[in-house]
Design a protein around this motif. Structure first.
Motif, PDB file in Angstrom:
ATOM      1  N   LYS A 175       0.831  -1.215   0.000  1.00 44.66           N
ATOM      2  CA  LYS A 175       0.000   0.000   0.000  1.00 44.66           C
ATOM      3  C   LYS A 175       0.862   1.259   0.000  1.00 44.66           C
ATOM      4  N   THR A 176       1.813   1.312   0.934  1.00 50.66           N
ATOM      5  CA  THR A 176       2.692   2.481   1.003  1.00 50.66           C
ATOM      6  C   THR A 176       3.469   2.631  -0.298  1.00 50.66           C
ATOM      7  N   THR A 177       3.935   1.509  -0.816  1.00 50.19           N
ATOM      8  CA  THR A 177       4.679   1.544  -2.075  1.00 50.19           C
ATOM      9  C   THR A 177       3.848   2.185  -3.182  1.00 50.19           C
ATOM     10  N   HIS A 198       2.718  10.990   5.414  1.00 51.14           N
ATOM     11  CA  HIS A 198       3.410   9.708   5.412  1.00 51.14           C
ATOM     12  C   HIS A 198       3.166   8.914   6.684  1.00 51.14           C
ATOM     13  N   GLN A 199       3.335   7.601   6.540  1.00 50.20           N
ATOM     14  CA  GLN A 199       3.139   6.691   7.665  1.00 50.20           C
ATOM     15  C   GLN A 199       4.052   7.093   8.823  1.00 50.20           C
ATOM     16  N   HIS A 200       5.304   7.411   8.500  1.00 48.11           N
ATOM     17  CA  HIS A 200       6.192   7.975   9.513  1.00 48.11           C
ATOM     18  C   HIS A 200       6.296   9.450   9.195  1.00 48.11           C
ATOM     19  N   LEU A 233      -3.398   9.760   2.882  1.00 50.16           N
ATOM     20  CA  LEU A 233      -3.131   9.636   4.310  1.00 50.16           C
ATOM     21  C   LEU A 233      -2.718   8.191   4.586  1.00 50.16           C
ATOM     22  N   ASP A 234      -1.441   7.990   4.915  1.00 47.31           N
ATOM     23  CA  ASP A 234      -0.933   6.640   5.121  1.00 47.31           C
ATOM     24  C   ASP A 234      -1.019   6.286   6.597  1.00 47.31           C
ATOM     25  N   GLU A 235      -1.949   5.435   6.932  1.00 46.07           N
ATOM     26  CA  GLU A 235      -2.209   5.013   8.315  1.00 46.07           C
ATOM     27  C   GLU A 235      -2.248   6.182   9.293  1.00 46.07           C
ATOM     28  N   PRO A 236      -3.172   7.112   9.052  1.00 52.25           N
ATOM     29  CA  PRO A 236      -3.192   8.292   9.909  1.00 52.25           C
ATOM     30  C   PRO A 236      -3.678   8.003  11.320  1.00 52.25           C
TER      31      PRO A 236
END
Ligand SMILES: Nc1ncnc2c1ncn2[C@@H]1O[C@H](COP(=O)(O)OP(=O)(O)OP(=O)(O)O)[C@@H](O)[C@H]1O
Ligand SMILES: [Mg+2]
Lengths: 318, 510
Positions: free
Chosen positions: B49-51, B91-93, B171-174
Motif C-alpha cells: 500500500k505504502t509503495t 506519510h506513515q512515519h 493519508l498513510d495510516e493516519p
C-alpha cells in the motif's frame, strides 16, 4: 596604568588577528554541518588556501586577488568532498581525512614547482591592507602604538570575518535558502518530500565551506604573516572545527569560541614577549590544551543537526 | 457522506508494477478515485500500500504503468511534480523537522519571502492560522514540533499538503498512532475536506474506520489488486476475508483456565516521568501463571512509565516489584530479561524493538547473542544465528523469508512479528506486551493475539497494555483499569462491561 592599558590593547589586538583565520574556517564548518555533511577536511582546504593566497599575491602583487584565489582553491576541494560524500555516499570522515592530505599535498607540490623546490612561498610585497591605518600615527587622530591603534588598526580580513559572521547568521536564520539548508541537515527525507533538492543544497553548502576555509588560510598567510610555509596552518583547521562544535553549530557561537582560542594565542605571544620564564613550546601548547579542556569539560550535551553524517539515499534508483 | 462527483476522475492509476530488485511489491494495480471521494486502501502488512502511494507521490518510480491526474497523463518522477498537480501525502512515519516551528514546517519548500529571499515569517504565520481555521485544524503556529502531541503533528502534516493547494490527499495510516479522541477529530477533518471538493486516499487497518469514513475500498493482497468495493455494500467480515484470503476471527478463542501461582507482584510503586512529574502513584498489581492481565486506560495515565520501570528502563522512586518472589526493582534490563525471565514487546518498535540497520537474523539474537548456541569465546556462530532466524521466520511467517534483509526494509507488521518471535523464543515467565498490535492488519492482529494466548496456555503470565479497549476486553482474563497512575479497578473479563470500564478509565467510580 598607561602600561597596563597598552598591554591590554596588545592582547586584544593579537587575539583579533589570530582569531580571524579561525572565524572564517569555522563559519565554513557551520555551513556544511548545518546541511548535514561533516567536513573534517577543513584543515586541508585551509592549508591549500593559505598557499594559493600567498602564491597568487606574490606573483600578482595583489593581495585581494590572492584572497579570492585562496577562496576558490578551497571551494575546489570542497567540490571534491561534495562529489565524494553527496553523489557517491562516501564515508564523510574518510573523505575528510583524504582531503586533509590532498589539500596539503597539492599545495606543497605546486609550491615546489613554483618556488624552486621550496615548501614555502617568498614574502609577498603587499599584504592585505589595514583599512583604518589613516587614523593612526604622528599628528593623526590616535597616536601609534596606543590602545586604539593596537586594537583597531587591523587587517581588512578581521573586519571581513566579523561581517561574514553576521551574513552567515542572517542567511541561515532569516532567508529561505538558510531555512532549507537547516531543514536538509535536520531531516533530509522530509525536505525531499517537499520537493527540496537535497543534493543541490548539500553541494552548495560543502563548496561554501571550502570557500570559507580558503579565506581562513589566506587570512593567515597574507595578513597575519606575509608568506606561506609548510607549518603555517598546523591544526588551525581542526581548532576551527572544535570552535564550531563549542559554538553549538551557530555562527555567533563559533565566533565566541574562535575569539577564545585567539585569546589563548594572544596570551601566548604576550607572555612570550614579556619574557616569562616558561618554555616557548609549553606556551605554544596553550590553544590546543584549551581546545581539549573545552571540548571535554564545557561543551556537554550539544545539539548537532539531527541528520549529520548520515547518508541520504533517495531510496530508489531504478 | 459528501457528494462524490463521478464525472470527474481525480486519480487514475493503471497497471502499476513496482519491483525492488527481484521482489515485486506492486503488480498491475489499478486505482480510480473521483473528486470528493474517500477511497480506502486495505491490505495486509507488506501488501504494498505504502509503495503504491509513494509511486503516486513521485517518491518511487514505477517499473511499468501509467498515472492520470484530473484526466491528464503524467510522468511523476519527483514529489515536485506531484505537488504541482495538487497531490499531497501524509506519510506513515511523519516527515517533520523536529526543531522547526509549526509554521516553518508547513511553508518549507514553498516559503513566502520579501525581496532577496528573506523569509516573511509574519505573513507565513498568518497564512497558517487562516488555513487552520478554514478547515478546523487547530494548531499553534509558533510551537516547535518536538513539543507537540502526535495528533497535532499529524494536523501539521495535513496543513502542509493544504498549504500547497492539494486537492488529492494521501493519508498513510493516519490513525495508527492516534488516541480515540484524536481519531474522532480526524474523521471530522476528513469530512470537511471532502465537502471542499478534495479527494482522499486513506490507508488503514481498522475496518470500522473504513466503514465510518470511506466511500470505496480497494483491497490489495501480496502486491496484487484483489477487488474494489462500495463500502456500504460489504461487511467488516467480508472486507477482512478479501484482504487475508481466508476467514478471520475477530473473537479470540481461548479455554477457561485456572491461574496458578503468583508471578508478578507490584507493591506501592511510584515513578516519575522525564519532566519529574509523578505519573505512577502508588500502584499495586498482581499477575499469576497462565493468566493474561490487560491494562485498560487512556494514553498518558502512567502506562508507559509503568512498563519502563518493570523492564528496567526507568528507575522507580519507591515501591517494590517482585517476579516469582524475587525483587527486581531497579535492576538492569539485562538482569531482568535473562535472570528473571521477563520479556518485553516495546511500544515503540523502531526505537526500542529493533536495530534498523541489522538484518533479521542479527535482530533475533539481540538478547541472547552471548548464549552458547550463538557464540563461542570471542566469535559469533554465524551459521547457528542464521539457522535460528530461518526457523523463526518459518514459524512466525515473517515476510520476506530471507534472514539477511535489513529490519528497516520490512513492513511494519513484519517488524512486529520479528519482535514477537524474538521475545517469545526467549521463553519468558512474564511477557510484557505494550501496544503489540499497533499498525497491524487484522490477520496479523489475530496472529499476535493467538501468540499471547499460546503463552498463557503454556502457563506463562502476560501483561498486556493497550489503548484499544476492544483488544483488552477480547484477549485478557482479567482487566485492570489504570487512571492517573493507580489501578482503580480490577474486573473479570467475562463479566466486564464496556460502559463500566469506560467510566473507570475516565476517573469515575463503578
Ligand atoms: N525500498 C525498499 N526496498 C526493498 N523492499 C522494499 C522497499 N520498500 C518496501 N519494500 C518491500 O515491499 C513490500 C511492500 O511494502 P509496503 O511498505 O508498501 O507495505 P504496506 O502495505 O504499506 O505495509 P504496512 O501495512 O505494514 O505499512 C514489503 O514486503 C517491503 O518489505
Ligand atoms: Mg505502509
Amino acid at each position: 596604568m598607561e602600561l597596563i592599558i597598552q598591554d591590554l590593547g596588545f592582547i586584544i589586538g593579537t587575539t583579533l588577528m589570530y582569531s580571524t583565520p579561525l572565524i572564517f574556517t569555522s563559519l565554513g564548518g557551520v555551513i556544511t554541518e548545518r546541511s548535514g555533511v561533516i567536513n573534517i577536511g577543513l584543515e586541508g582546504m585551509m592549508y591549500f588556501g593559505a598557499f594559493a593566497g600567498a602564491a597568487v599575491a606574490y606573483f600578482s602583487q595583489n593581495p585581494w586577488l590572492g584572497l579570492l584565489c585562496a577562496a576558490l582553491g578551497g571551494a575546489f576541494w570542497g567540490l571534491v568532498h561534495a562529489i565524494a560524500c553527496v553523489s557517491f555516499s562516501a564515508e564523510q570522515i574518510v573523505s575528510g581525512i583524504a582531503l586533509n592530505f590532498l589539500g596539503a599535498g597539492s599545495a606543497l607540490f605546486i609550491s615546489r614547482l613554483l618556488f624552486d623546490g621550496a615548501t614555502q612561498t617568498l614574502t609577498v610585497a603587499r599584504k592585505i591592507p589595514q583599512p583604518l591605518d589613516f587614523l593612526f600615527g604622528e599628528g593623526k587622530m590616535f597616536p601609534s602604538s596606543g590602545f586604539m591603534d593596537l586594537v583597531f588598526n587591523r587587517f581588512a580580513t578581521v573586519y571581513l570575518a566579523f561581517f561574514l559572521v553576521f551574513v552567515v547568521w542572517f542567511v541561515l536564520y532569516k532567508t529561505k535558502l538558510g531555512m532549507r539548508v537547516r531543514a536538509v541537515g535536520e531531516n533530509p527525507e522530509a525536505a525531499n518530500t517537499l520537493g527540496i533538492n537535497v543534493t543541490r543544497i548539500r553541494y552548495g553548502a560543502v563548496i561554501m565551506s571550502g570557500f570559507f576555509a580558503g579565506l581562513g588560510g589566506a587570512a593567515m598567510s597574507i595578513a597575519v604573516v606575509s608568506r606561506f610555509s609548510n607549518t603555517l596552518i598546523s591544526g588551525h583547521g581542526f581548532i576551527a572545527l572544535a570552535a564550531m562544535i563549542f559554538g553549538k553549530w551557530k555562527p555567533q557561537g563559533a565566533l565566541v569560541a574562535c575569539l577564545l582560542f585567539g585569546a589563548a594565542k594572544g596570551f601566548e605571544i604576550f607572555l612570550g614577549s614579556k619574557g616569562v620564564p616558561v618554555a616557548g613550546d609549553i606556551l605554544a601548547m596553550l590553544p590546543y590544551v584549551l581546545t581539549l579542556i573545552i571540548l571535554v569539560g564545557f561543551v556537554g550535551k550539544t545539539t548537532a543537526p539531527a541528520a549529520i553524517g548520515k547518508i541520504f539515499d533517495k531510496g530508489d534508483h531504478s | 457522506m459528501a457528494a462524490i462527483d463521478f464525472s470527474h476522475i481525480a486519480v487514475e492509476m493503471s497497471g502499476i508494477t513496482k519491483k525492488f530488485g527481484d521482489f515485486v511489491a506492486n503488480e498491475e494495480i489499478n486505482l480510480t478515485v473521483h473528486r470528493g471521494e474517500v477511497h480506502a486502501l486495505l491490505g495486509e502488512n507488506g501488501a504494498g500500500k505504502t509503495t503504491l502511494m509513494n509511486v503516486l507521490y513521485g517518491l518511487l518510480k514505477p517499473s511499468t504503468g501509467t498515472i492520470k491526474i484530473n484526466g491528464k497523463s503524467l510522468n511523476i518522477f519527483d514529489p515536485n511534480i506531484a505537488i504541482k498537480n495538487g497531490i499531497g501525502m501524509v506519510h506513515q512515519h511523519f516527515m517533520l523537522v523536529e526543531s522547526f516551528s509549526v509554521t516553518e514546517n508547513i511553508v518549507l519548500g514553498n516559503e513566502s519571502t520579501k525581496s532577496f529571499g528573506i523569509l516573511d515569517t509574519e505573513r507565513a504565520e498568518e497564512e497558517v492560522v487562516h488555513l487552520s481555521e478554514q478547515y478546523g485544524l487547530t494548531v499553534d503556529a509558533k510551537a516547535l514540533i518536538q513539543d507537540l502531541s502526535v495528533g497535532s503533528q499529524q494536523r501539521v502534516e495535513i496543513l502542509k499538503t493544504l498549504y500547497r493547494g492539494a486537492n488529492i490527499l494521501i493519508l498513510d495510516e493516519p490513525t495508527a498512532v492516534l488516541t480515540p479522541q484524536e481519531i474522532r477529530e480526524l474523521v471530522a477533518i476528513i469530512s470537511n475536506l471532502t465537502k471542499a471538493g478534495k479527494s482522499i486516499i486513506i490507508i488503514t487497518h481498522k475496518l470500522n474506520e473504513i466503514k465510518q469514513m470511506a466511500d470505496f475500498c480497494t483491497i490489495i493482497r501480496r502486491g496484487r489488486h484483489v477487488d474494489t468495493v462500495k463500502v456500504s455494500e460489504v461487511t467488516e467480515e467480508e472486507l477482512a476475508a478479501k484482504m487475508v484470503g481466508r476467514e478471520v476471527s475477530f473473537k479470540v478463542a481461548k479455554e477457561k483456565q485456572n491461574p496458578g501461582e503468583k508471578i508478578l507482584d507490584i507493591r506501592e510503586l511510584y515513578v516519575e516521568d522525564s519532566r519529574g512529574v509523578m505519573v505512577v502513584n502508588g500502584l499495586n498489581l498482581q499477575l499469576h501463571k497462565g493468566e493474561i492481565l490487560g491494562i485498560a486506560g487512556v494514553d498518558g495515565n502512567g502506562q508507559t512509565q509503568l512498563i519502563e520501570t518493570l523492564t528496567g528502563l526507568r528507575k522507580a522512586k519507591s515501591g517494590r516489584i517482585e517476579v516469582l518472589g524475587k525483587n527486581i526493582t531497579n535492576l538492569s534490563p539485562g538482569k531482568i530479561i535473562n535472570k528473571h525471565k521477563v520479556s518485553h514487546i516495546p511500544e515503540d518498535r523502531q526505537k526500542r524493538g529493533l536495530v534498523f540497520e541489522f538484518d533479521i537474523a542479527e535482530n533475533m539474537i539481540l538478547e541472547s547473542y552471548f548464549k552458547p548456541a550463538f557464540s563461542k569465546r570471542f566469535t559469533l556462530l554465524r551459521q547457528n544465528i542464521y539457522k535460528n532466524a530461518a526457523t523463526l521466520i518459518e514459524k512466525f511467517d515473517i515476510r520476506p523469508q530471507d534472514a539477511t534483509v535489513q529490519a528497516k526494509s520490512l513492513s511494519g507488521g513484519n517488524q512486529q512479528k520479528m519482535i514477537i518471535a524474538r521475545e517469545v523464543s526467549n521463553e519468558p515467565e512474564l511477557l510484557v506486551a505494550a501496544q503489540p498490535t499497533r499498525g497491524l492488519d487484522v490477520g496479523a492482529i489475530e496472529y499476535v493475539h493467538q501468540a499471547l494466548v499460546a503463552q498463557r496456555n503454556e502457563g506463562k503470565a502476560v501483561l498486556l497494555v493497550s489503548f484499544e479497549l476492544d483488544e483488552v476486553m477480547n484477549v485478557s482474563d482479567r482487566i485492570a483499569v489504570i487512571f492517573e497512575g493507580k489501578i482503580v479497578g480490577v474486573l473479570d473479563a467475562d463479566d466486564a462491561d464496556e460502559k463500566e470500564i469506560g467510566l473507570l478509565m475516565a476517573g469515575g467510580t463503578a
